[in-house]
Design a protein around this motif. Structure first.
Motif: not given
Length: 137
Positions: A34-44
């Motif tokens: 797995k690569g780095p995880k891009l967070l959604t605006k809600e999770k951020y």
């Protein structure tokens, strides 16, 4: 052929087959990495509990973020042109002191890659791409 030669050939064949299986599984594991995880605006936004306060970059973090930065560079999310000494722009901590937001400089002005780190679990949650204008002020 003597039994000695047959035994030797069977051991060589067994070694070659085992080596091929190992190579196959190593290649499969590399592909599934797995690569780095891009967070959604809600999770951020969920990590921004209360007021975000700036902490000194020189303060010792509870964990090492540099392996994660290497993953971001390998995934071409961060540029290799930026020197490591200039990479960490600022660090913010939420009011409950659970999460840290580590702002990494990019080539665009006021655009940052924000690494969200969970201080309690001592691991990175993911990253978020953000235009800093008005975010923490």
């Amino acid at each position: 052929m003597t039994i000695h030669h047959l035994l030797r050939l069977s051991f060589i064949a067994l070694f070659v087959i085992t080596a091929l299986f190992c190579i196959y599984f190593i290649i499969k594991k590399q592909q599934n990495k797995k690569g780095p995880k891009l967070l959604t605006k809600e999770k951020y936004s969920a990590t921004m509990i209360g007021k975000m306060t700036e902490i000194n970059v020189s303060e010792k973090n509870t964990f090492n973020i540099w392996p994660y930065i290497s993953k971001l560079k390998a995934a071409k999310i961060l540029s290799n042109k930026i020197k490591e000494s200039q990479l960490v722009h600022k660090i913010y901590r939420n009011s409950t002191e659970d999460f840290e937001h580590i702002l990494l400089s990019t080539e665009k002005e006021n655009h940052f890659v924000v690494i969200v780190a969970n201080k309690n679990k001592k691991k990175t949650v993911g990253y978020f791409l953000y235009d800093l204008n008005g975010l923490y002020a």
